[in-house]
Write an enzyme that holds these catalytic residues in place. Structure first.
Site, PDB file in Angstrom:
ATOM      1  N   GLY A  14       0.955  -1.345  -0.004  1.00  0.00           N
ATOM      2  CA  GLY A  14       0.132  -0.050   0.069  1.00  0.00           C
ATOM      3  C   GLY A  14       0.593   1.074   0.176  1.00  0.00           C
ATOM      4  O   GLY A  14       0.427   2.337   0.358  1.00  0.00           O
ATOM      5  N   MET A  93      -4.336  -6.880  -6.637  1.00  0.00           N
ATOM      6  CA  MET A  93      -3.814  -8.048  -7.385  1.00  0.00           C
ATOM      7  C   MET A  93      -5.137  -8.939  -7.886  1.00  0.00           C
ATOM      8  O   MET A  93      -4.819 -10.171  -8.362  1.00  0.00           O
ATOM      9  CB  MET A  93      -2.926  -8.757  -6.570  1.00  0.00           C
ATOM     10  N   ARG A  94      -6.246  -8.611  -7.876  1.00  0.00           N
ATOM     11  CA  ARG A  94      -7.324  -9.384  -8.567  1.00  0.00           C
ATOM     12  C   ARG A  94      -7.869  -9.037  -9.694  1.00  0.00           C
ATOM     13  O   ARG A  94      -7.954  -7.480 -10.073  1.00  0.00           O
ATOM     14  CB  ARG A  94      -8.526  -9.446  -7.513  1.00  0.00           C
ATOM     15  N   LEU A  96     -10.600  -8.217 -12.421  1.00  0.00           N
ATOM     16  CA  LEU A  96     -12.015  -7.762 -11.994  1.00  0.00           C
ATOM     17  C   LEU A  96     -12.773  -8.215 -13.495  1.00  0.00           C
ATOM     18  O   LEU A  96     -12.157  -8.479 -14.422  1.00  0.00           O
ATOM     19  CB  LEU A  96     -12.097  -6.142 -11.926  1.00  0.00           C
ATOM     20  N   ASN A 110      -5.918   2.612 -12.414  1.00  0.00           N
ATOM     21  CA  ASN A 110      -4.895   1.954 -12.108  1.00  0.00           C
ATOM     22  C   ASN A 110      -3.644   2.233 -12.348  1.00  0.00           C
ATOM     23  O   ASN A 110      -3.480   3.207 -13.266  1.00  0.00           O
ATOM     24  CB  ASN A 110      -5.222   0.587 -12.805  1.00  0.00           C
ATOM     25  N   HIS A 112       0.232   0.896 -13.054  1.00  0.00           N
ATOM     26  CA  HIS A 112       0.910  -0.442 -13.731  1.00  0.00           C
ATOM     27  C   HIS A 112       2.441  -0.198 -14.037  1.00  0.00           C
ATOM     28  O   HIS A 112       2.438   0.716 -14.623  1.00  0.00           O
ATOM     29  CB  HIS A 112       0.283  -1.021 -14.908  1.00  0.00           C
ATOM     30  N   VAL A 147      -7.330  -6.453 -19.708  1.00  0.00           N
ATOM     31  CA  VAL A 147      -6.204  -6.141 -18.622  1.00  0.00           C
ATOM     32  C   VAL A 147      -5.217  -5.174 -19.106  1.00  0.00           C
ATOM     33  O   VAL A 147      -4.466  -5.242 -20.033  1.00  0.00           O
ATOM     34  CB  VAL A 147      -5.453  -7.445 -18.290  1.00  0.00           C
ATOM     35  N   ASP A 148      -4.943  -4.263 -18.155  1.00  0.00           N
ATOM     36  CA  ASP A 148      -4.059  -3.099 -18.377  1.00  0.00           C
ATOM     37  C   ASP A 148      -4.201  -2.331 -19.812  1.00  0.00           C
ATOM     38  O   ASP A 148      -2.982  -2.074 -20.544  1.00  0.00           O
ATOM     39  CB  ASP A 148      -2.577  -3.773 -18.266  1.00  0.00           C
ATOM     40  N   GLU A 177       6.554   6.436  -8.930  1.00  0.00           N
ATOM     41  CA  GLU A 177       5.064   6.007  -8.973  1.00  0.00           C
ATOM     42  C   GLU A 177       4.513   7.069  -8.012  1.00  0.00           C
ATOM     43  O   GLU A 177       3.358   7.463  -8.152  1.00  0.00           O
ATOM     44  CB  GLU A 177       4.987   4.659  -8.543  1.00  0.00           C
TER      45      GLU A 177
HETATM   46  C1  GRF Z   1       3.348  -0.806  -7.828  1.00  0.00           C
HETATM   47  O1  GRF Z   1       4.482  -1.146  -8.261  1.00  0.00           O
HETATM   48  C2  GRF Z   1       2.431  -0.695  -8.566  1.00  0.00           C
HETATM   49  O2  GRF Z   1       2.632  -0.248  -9.883  1.00  0.00           O
HETATM   50  C3  GRF Z   1       1.724  -2.238  -9.068  1.00  0.00           C
HETATM   51  O3  GRF Z   1       1.837  -2.922  -7.728  1.00  0.00           O
HETATM   52  C4  GRF Z   1       2.860  -2.089  -7.038  1.00  0.00           C
HETATM   53  C5  GRF Z   1       1.947  -1.724  -5.665  1.00  0.00           C
HETATM   54  O4  GRF Z   1       2.880  -1.573  -4.478  1.00  0.00           O
HETATM   55  N1  GRF Z   1       0.499  -1.988  -9.501  1.00  0.00           N
HETATM   56  P1  GRF Z   1       2.140  -0.779  -3.295  1.00  0.00           P
HETATM   57  O5  GRF Z   1       1.238  -1.947  -2.758  1.00  0.00           O
HETATM   58  O6  GRF Z   1       1.416   0.457  -3.821  1.00  0.00           O
HETATM   59  O7  GRF Z   1       3.369  -0.416  -2.176  1.00  0.00           O
END
Ligand code: GRF
Length: 196
Positions: A14, A93-94, A96, A110, A112, A147-148, A177
């Site tokens: 998170g 990580m699911r 949808l 999202n 990615h 997906v993505d 990010e």
């Molecule tokens: C990140 O690298 C994000 O791009 C990917 O999953 C990871 C999540 O990391 N979708 P966090 O749980 O936000 O630390």
């Protein structure tokens, strides 16, 4: 400008969620967190959210077995009850179902860890290294049934250095990010408001 009610969906650490919560603490940020939802009761991010005073809830996907839609209906109920206007997936990580994606399409984004359209799915950094790419990065996009695959909102890149591994690249990308996602979420909020 009234902020949009934001729900963040996570599965683990998170850290992107935390970056969004921090950005949203600014009085002029266009989203207000109303719920953090995890599909794993042990997701570390749930604690972080609770420490920040944000309602945090686990809906474990496991008891639902193969019935993905039943799991999503439980999530949907919690999201609706919280008054959610925009969903940010942050390490959720699911995969949808079309039912859930269609219900929230245009209101769900999202992050990615690749420069989409390259490397949809998993192992993005290893695939970028194996391909001999000069750069890697992250993309924030609207969630669509593929997906993505949804429309790109914003990207950020970094060079792949000699000797980089998937882990070293992921570690260097993470703070990038954390800058990218709050910016892109603000753009998404503006787009939703402009549509109204
Ligand atoms: C990140 O690298 C994000 O791009 C990917 O999953 C990871 C999540 O990391 N979708 P966090 O749980 O936000 O630390």
């Amino acid at each position: 400008m009234t902020p949009l009610n934001l729900a963040i969906l996570i599965s683990g650490r998170g850290s992107n969620m935390e970056a969004l919560l921090k950005a949203a603490a600014a009085p002029d940020y266009p989203a207000k967190p109303v719920l953090v939802l995890a599909n794993r009761p042990d997701a570390k991010g749930l604690e972080t959210a609770m420490d920040a005073g944000i309602p945090a809830l686990a809906i474990d996907h496991k008891p639902y077995g193969k019935d993905r839609e039943a799991f999503e209906r439980a999530m949907d109920e919690a999201l609706t009850e919280a008054g959610t206007e925009i969903i940010a997936l942050a390490g959720f990580m699911r995969v949808l179902t079309p039912w859930f994606v269609n219900k929230w399409q245009g209101r769900m984004i999202n992050i990615h860890p690749s420069l989409l359209p390259k490397y949809k799915g998993l192992d993005t950094h290893q695939r970028a290294i194996d391909a001999g790419d000069a750069e890697a990065g992250a993309t924030v996009h609207w969630v669509s049934p593929g997906v993505d695959d949804g429309e790109i909102i914003q990207q950020a890149s970094l060079p792949i250095l000699p000797g980089d591994t998937a882990d070293s690249l992921a570690a260097r990308l993470l703070p990038i990010e954390h800058q990218l996602y709050p910016d892109a979420l603000a753009k998404a909020c503006a787009a939703i408001k402009a549509r109204r």
